[in-house]
Structure formats: C-alpha cells, structure tokens
Design an enzyme around this catalytic site. Sequence first.
Site, PDB file in Angstrom:
ATOM      1  N   ARG A   1     -14.241  11.954  69.355  1.00  0.00           N
ATOM      2  CA  ARG A   1     -13.174  12.590  68.494  1.00  0.00           C
ATOM      3  C   ARG A   1     -11.950  11.349  68.452  1.00  0.00           C
ATOM      4  O   ARG A   1     -10.676  11.871  68.722  1.00  0.00           O
ATOM      5  CB  ARG A   1     -12.662  13.898  68.951  1.00  0.00           C
ATOM      6  CG  ARG A   1     -13.708  14.808  69.125  1.00  0.00           C
ATOM      7  CD  ARG A   1     -13.352  16.193  69.448  1.00  0.00           C
ATOM      8  NE  ARG A   1     -12.791  16.819  68.288  1.00  0.00           N
ATOM      9  CZ  ARG A   1     -12.115  18.123  68.245  1.00  0.00           C
ATOM     10  NH1 ARG A   1     -12.230  18.982  69.512  1.00  0.00           N
ATOM     11  NH2 ARG A   1     -11.929  18.726  67.161  1.00  0.00           N
TER      12      ARG A   1
ATOM     13  N   ARG B   1      -8.354  30.733  73.468  1.00  0.00           N
ATOM     14  CA  ARG B   1      -8.104  29.827  72.484  1.00  0.00           C
ATOM     15  C   ARG B   1      -8.237  30.207  70.923  1.00  0.00           C
ATOM     16  O   ARG B   1      -7.737  29.530  70.093  1.00  0.00           O
ATOM     17  CB  ARG B   1      -8.628  28.384  72.717  1.00  0.00           C
ATOM     18  CG  ARG B   1      -8.026  27.739  73.863  1.00  0.00           C
ATOM     19  CD  ARG B   1      -8.587  26.365  74.193  1.00  0.00           C
ATOM     20  NE  ARG B   1      -8.432  25.606  72.919  1.00  0.00           N
ATOM     21  CZ  ARG B   1      -8.987  24.530  72.540  1.00  0.00           C
ATOM     22  NH1 ARG B   1      -9.871  24.273  73.052  1.00  0.00           N
ATOM     23  NH2 ARG B   1      -8.583  24.042  71.178  1.00  0.00           N
TER      24      ARG B   1
ATOM     25  N   CYS C   1     -10.947  20.234  72.793  1.00  0.00           N
ATOM     26  CA  CYS C   1     -12.417  20.558  73.352  1.00  0.00           C
ATOM     27  C   CYS C   1     -13.105  19.420  73.836  1.00  0.00           C
ATOM     28  O   CYS C   1     -13.170  18.218  72.865  1.00  0.00           O
ATOM     29  CB  CYS C   1     -13.301  21.278  72.116  1.00  0.00           C
ATOM     30  SG  CYS C   1     -12.706  23.223  72.213  1.00  0.00           S
TER      31      CYS C   1
ATOM     32  N   LYS D   1      -8.066  30.616  62.885  1.00  0.00           N
ATOM     33  CA  LYS D   1      -7.319  29.757  63.608  1.00  0.00           C
ATOM     34  C   LYS D   1      -7.145  28.271  63.279  1.00  0.00           C
ATOM     35  O   LYS D   1      -6.073  27.843  62.976  1.00  0.00           O
ATOM     36  CB  LYS D   1      -8.092  29.570  64.936  1.00  0.00           C
ATOM     37  CG  LYS D   1      -7.718  28.412  65.775  1.00  0.00           C
ATOM     38  CD  LYS D   1      -8.664  28.265  67.094  1.00  0.00           C
ATOM     39  CE  LYS D   1      -9.755  27.208  66.908  1.00  0.00           C
ATOM     40  NZ  LYS D   1      -9.514  25.912  67.064  1.00  0.00           N
ATOM     41  N   ASN D   2      -8.318  28.138  62.384  1.00  0.00           N
ATOM     42  CA  ASN D   2      -8.435  26.399  61.908  1.00  0.00           C
ATOM     43  C   ASN D   2      -7.639  26.496  60.552  1.00  0.00           C
ATOM     44  O   ASN D   2      -7.238  25.167  59.750  1.00  0.00           O
ATOM     45  CB  ASN D   2      -9.933  25.842  61.788  1.00  0.00           C
ATOM     46  CG  ASN D   2     -10.326  25.512  63.274  1.00  0.00           C
ATOM     47  OD1 ASN D   2      -9.548  25.376  64.169  1.00  0.00           O
ATOM     48  ND2 ASN D   2     -11.351  25.355  63.191  1.00  0.00           N
TER      49      ASN D   2
ATOM     50  N   ASP E   1     -19.243  24.609  64.060  1.00  0.00           N
ATOM     51  CA  ASP E   1     -18.690  25.455  65.075  1.00  0.00           C
ATOM     52  C   ASP E   1     -19.447  26.718  65.153  1.00  0.00           C
ATOM     53  O   ASP E   1     -19.036  27.727  65.959  1.00  0.00           O
ATOM     54  CB  ASP E   1     -17.254  26.063  64.365  1.00  0.00           C
ATOM     55  CG  ASP E   1     -16.031  24.797  64.504  1.00  0.00           C
ATOM     56  OD1 ASP E   1     -16.509  24.058  65.225  1.00  0.00           O
ATOM     57  OD2 ASP E   1     -15.049  24.890  63.929  1.00  0.00           O
TER      58      ASP E   1
HETATM   59  C1  EPZ Z   1     -11.986  20.379  62.676  1.00  0.00           C
HETATM   60  O1  EPZ Z   1     -11.775  19.316  63.740  1.00  0.00           O
HETATM   61  C2  EPZ Z   1     -11.870  21.800  63.418  1.00  0.00           C
HETATM   62  N1  EPZ Z   1     -10.619  22.114  64.224  1.00  0.00           N
HETATM   63  C3  EPZ Z   1     -13.154  21.835  64.418  1.00  0.00           C
HETATM   64  O2  EPZ Z   1     -13.129  23.095  65.105  1.00  0.00           O
HETATM   65  C4  EPZ Z   1     -14.381  21.346  63.764  1.00  0.00           C
HETATM   66  O3  EPZ Z   1     -15.292  21.508  64.660  1.00  0.00           O
HETATM   67  C5  EPZ Z   1     -14.016  20.327  62.774  1.00  0.00           C
HETATM   68  O4  EPZ Z   1     -13.157  20.416  62.054  1.00  0.00           O
HETATM   69  C6  EPZ Z   1     -15.577  19.989  61.875  1.00  0.00           C
HETATM   70  O5  EPZ Z   1     -15.385  21.371  60.871  1.00  0.00           O
HETATM   71  C7  EPZ Z   1      -9.629  22.295  63.709  1.00  0.00           C
HETATM   72  O6  EPZ Z   1      -9.551  22.603  62.443  1.00  0.00           O
HETATM   73  C8  EPZ Z   1      -8.562  22.485  64.369  1.00  0.00           C
HETATM   74  P1  EPZ Z   1     -13.193  16.207  61.876  1.00  0.00           P
HETATM   75  P2  EPZ Z   1     -11.485  18.142  63.243  1.00  0.00           P
HETATM   76  O7  EPZ Z   1     -12.054  15.255  61.801  1.00  0.00           O
HETATM   77  O8  EPZ Z   1     -10.644  18.095  62.114  1.00  0.00           O
HETATM   78  C9  EPZ Z   1     -14.997  11.959  63.440  1.00  0.00           C
HETATM   79  C10 EPZ Z   1     -13.050  24.554  66.873  1.00  0.00           C
HETATM   80  O9  EPZ Z   1     -13.910  24.935  67.829  1.00  0.00           O
HETATM   81  N2  EPZ Z   1     -13.621  11.517  63.167  1.00  0.00           N
HETATM   82  O10 EPZ Z   1     -13.722  16.683  60.623  1.00  0.00           O
HETATM   83  O11 EPZ Z   1     -11.128  17.097  64.566  1.00  0.00           O
HETATM   84  C11 EPZ Z   1     -15.062  12.989  64.545  1.00  0.00           C
HETATM   85  O12 EPZ Z   1     -15.241  12.377  65.667  1.00  0.00           O
HETATM   86  C12 EPZ Z   1     -12.974  23.282  66.603  1.00  0.00           C
HETATM   87  O13 EPZ Z   1     -12.180  25.559  66.186  1.00  0.00           O
HETATM   88  C13 EPZ Z   1     -13.426  10.210  63.457  1.00  0.00           C
HETATM   89  O14 EPZ Z   1     -14.385   9.377  63.606  1.00  0.00           O
HETATM   90  O15 EPZ Z   1     -12.791  17.318  62.870  1.00  0.00           O
HETATM   91  C14 EPZ Z   1     -16.255  13.943  64.040  1.00  0.00           C
HETATM   92  O16 EPZ Z   1     -17.329  13.255  64.497  1.00  0.00           O
HETATM   93  C15 EPZ Z   1     -13.761  22.216  67.275  1.00  0.00           C
HETATM   94  N3  EPZ Z   1     -12.341   9.525  63.029  1.00  0.00           N
HETATM   95  C16 EPZ Z   1     -16.134  13.753  62.406  1.00  0.00           C
HETATM   96  O17 EPZ Z   1     -15.157  12.730  62.318  1.00  0.00           O
HETATM   97  C17 EPZ Z   1     -11.060  10.333  62.984  1.00  0.00           C
HETATM   98  O18 EPZ Z   1     -10.204   9.888  62.666  1.00  0.00           O
HETATM   99  C18 EPZ Z   1     -15.577  15.242  62.019  1.00  0.00           C
HETATM  100  O19 EPZ Z   1     -14.207  15.487  62.426  1.00  0.00           O
HETATM  101  C19 EPZ Z   1     -11.436  11.855  62.546  1.00  0.00           C
HETATM  102  C20 EPZ Z   1     -12.717  12.222  62.673  1.00  0.00           C
END
Ligand code: EPZ
Length: 429
Positions: free
Chosen positions: A131, A408, A126, A22-23, A316
């Site tokens: 986020r 999802r 989610c 998915k991701n 995840d």
């Molecule tokens: C991706 O989310 C995945 N989603 C998530 O999977 C996964 O848990 C996550 O990466 C971590 O591996 C998809 O790929 C669609 P991040 P993403 O940007 O990209 C902070 C699932 O269940 N952050 O790596 O949104 C954020 O809050 C989902 O399939 C900021 O502070 O994750 C988090 O603490 C859930 N500012 C950390 O970074 C920003 O602008 C990592 O988030 C962006 C992120």
Amino acid sequence: MDRIRIVGGNKLNGTIPISGAKNAALPLMIASLLTDETLILDNVPRLADVAQLQRILGNHGLDIMAAGKRPGDHEYQGQTLHISAANIIDTTAPYELVSKMRASFWVIAPLLARMKEAKVSLPGGCAIGTRPVDLLIMALEKLGAELQIDGGYVIAKAPGGLVGAEIDFPKVTVSGTHVALMAATLAKGTTVITNAACEPEIVDVADCLNKMGAKVSGAGTTRIVIEGVKKLHGARHTVLPDRIETGTYAMAVAMTGGDVQLAGARPELLQSALDVLTEAGATITPNNEGIRVARNGAGISPVKVTTAPFPGFPTDLQAQLMALMACAKGSSHITETIFENRFMHVQELARFGARISLDGETAIIDGIAKLKGAPVMATDLRASVSLVIAALAAEGETTVNRVYHLDRGFERLEEKLSACGATIERISG
Ligand code: EPZ
C-alpha cells in the site's frame, strides 16, 4: 481485549439497518478542512475509525460536535457531526495518530490546498499489502506542490498555492482520486483527472464538495474535471449507505439461509456482488426500503470471481465471499487483483475445516457440507468479518479474537445479527 462468541447454525430472519459508509464518511470528514465554515455530516457511522479521525482532526484545531438524537430519528440512524475548521492551528499529522489508520494520510490534500503546507506521517492501516502512496504524491506534485520524505513524514509545500493540472493515474486508485479531487478544488485553474476511480464514495465526496461551492463534474466516470475556486463554504450532506456492510450481511444470509431485509441499502452500489450472490443461489429482491436477501432450501452454487475496481466485484467483499464458497457444492475460484496480500483469512478459514488452496492471485475453494466452529482471529477488517460469517453457519461454537478490527468498520455488528436470530455475543476483557 474483547472477543466475539458465536454459536452457529441459526438461519437469519428479520431486518438489518445499513449504516452510513465508512469509506465515504472518512474522506467527507477530511473535506471539512477545505473551508473555514461548518460542514454538517448526517448518517456518520459510529466506528472506531471515525473516532480516530475525529482525534486527528482535533489535533489540527477542528471543533467537532456530535449532535444528539432528534425526535423521529430511528434507532440505527448514524450520528450528525458538525465540523468546523475555522482555525487550523497545526498542519502536522503525527505518526502516533496517522499510523493507526491509512485514510488519515489524505488530510495532506486539503491542508496543502488551504494552508499551502502540510507535514503528514506515512500511513499505517490494514495489513493487506504494501500500500504505497507514490500515486498520491505524484498527483500533488502535478498540482505544483513540492514534496519530500524526511524522518517518516511527507513534507509538502505549495507557497504560491496549487495550480490545476492533468493527472493521469497509471492505475485506478481510490486514495489517489480522493486526494487529487480534494486538492484540485482550491487550485488555480482546471484539473482533469483521467483513469479516475469510479467508486460510489468518490461520487459522494464530489457531491458534498459541490454543495460546498466546488466545481466538480464527471465524478463516477473515469474522467473528472475540477474548476478550481478561491474559497469553499459550509454545507450539509448525508453519508451514503455502506455497500460493503450491505454485501457482507447479504453473504451472511446466503450462507446461513433465511430471509432478511437490508434496510436503506441501495442495489446500484453493489450490483456486481448481488449478481454473484444470485449465481450462488440467493434470491435478491430490491424494493423501496432496500434489498431483500433470501436463501431457502437450495444449496450454494460455486462461482468464479475476480476482484476489480468499481463497478467490478469489490476487493472489500472478497474474504466474505470466500467464507460463503467454503460451503458451496463444488469448486470456486476467487482472484484478487487489487491488493497482493489480501488472503490472510485463508489460514483462519481453514480452522473451520474450509478447503482452500492458493495459486498466485487465485484462491481455489473446494466446498464442504458443513464448517465446524473454532477459535480464530484476523489481521484486517474484512477478513475478520469473513470469520464471523463462517461462524454463523458453522456447527458449534466459535470465538473471534482481535475484535477491534471489526469495530473499525462494522457498527453494532452483534446487535444487528442477534436481532435476526444469530447467537452472538461480545465478551469483554
Ligand atoms: C480504499 O483504499 C479503501 N479504503 C479500501 O477499503 C479498499 O479496499 C480500496 O480503496 C480498494 O477499493 C478507504 O476508502 C478508506 P487504492 P485505498 O488507492 O484508497 C495501489 C476497507 O477494508 N496504490 O484504490 O488505499 C494499492 O497498493 C479498506 O475498508 C499504489 O500503488 O486503495 C492497491 O494495490 C481496505 N500507489 C491499488 O493501488 C498509491 O499511491 C488500489 O489502492 C496508491 C495506491
């Protein structure tokens, strides 16, 4: 609303085919906005999030055709999508569509790169933490875009086009890396992303972008270099197997006992999780067709795990591991470092009798001999599937409510599990 009914206690034995990730599928579909030629994606999973993104892309004017089955296709092969962004008729991604799925916010990058403007609603997704999107905005600003937030929308403009830049992420972000990578492909000059996310899905997207004529090197390391090109073209790409689905079923087998071949899985995509499962007492055997997971006789040993960006233990799979450790012989510690609110499953696992206490970012799980079935529901995708895993091993009956979370991210979950001997069915309505 559909529910899933599970009667626990059966061992899992047989073969589970692993779907496309998915991701990876979501950003790959979004990358189709970068070219006016057709991008063909194979092995796209049939998931609610994919269908939702199809609606969002359709709103921008994309034509998406899902090809039918071909002779020789195996039963679980994902769909083939032909996506054509020949004409982008609308550069706005509205609240009604984006609020349902966080990743859809990422359309901002290709729209800005190709159309020089985008208006995208701030995302939903989610309920696992605040986020924010500040790092995505920072990356686009570095590339020369002007951004402002107005009425819940991010309004982005780059009248002269994006320009290559150095983007140093203060924290590892998958979304930030995807956005910077996609935007930089059509920027003038060279972009260097440092402290980039190394997740396999980033590598898959970079591979596809290179097939489309982009010049990306270093994906999969913390330093990605992108030489901007004027135009990208059509290509064909196969979505890589889902490492989170793989790890989820591996944990289910470790929990129930039995012996299952995870067909099409690739061990190098989740080595840290496989190492934890081995420590917990499962036998993991990579082979030519995927990964075989077995647990026969031996009990589940407790573990100490901290989630981390790839190649660390994935956030995840944190909820699923917690379900498994609920039956370990002793006390386990799981520390969540990626999302600050990703323990919503704790109170639901407690309904099965699990003994879990929280100390800040760490959950302490005192294993018990047997969980007992219960009515449960979850607030996010991975939390929901942790309840399914617990239910498979629990004594008696469980009803998992709010199944739309599972839809999802898990393709044909009930079918795949019941083919291996689980008593699991969907109750509609
Ligand atoms: C991706 O989310 C995945 N989603 C998530 O999977 C996964 O848990 C996550 O990466 C971590 O591996 C998809 O790929 C669609 P991040 P993403 O940007 O990209 C902070 C699932 O269940 N952050 O790596 O949104 C954020 O809050 C989902 O399939 C900021 O502070 O994750 C988090 O603490 C859930 N500012 C950390 O970074 C920003 O602008 C990592 O988030 C962006 C992120």
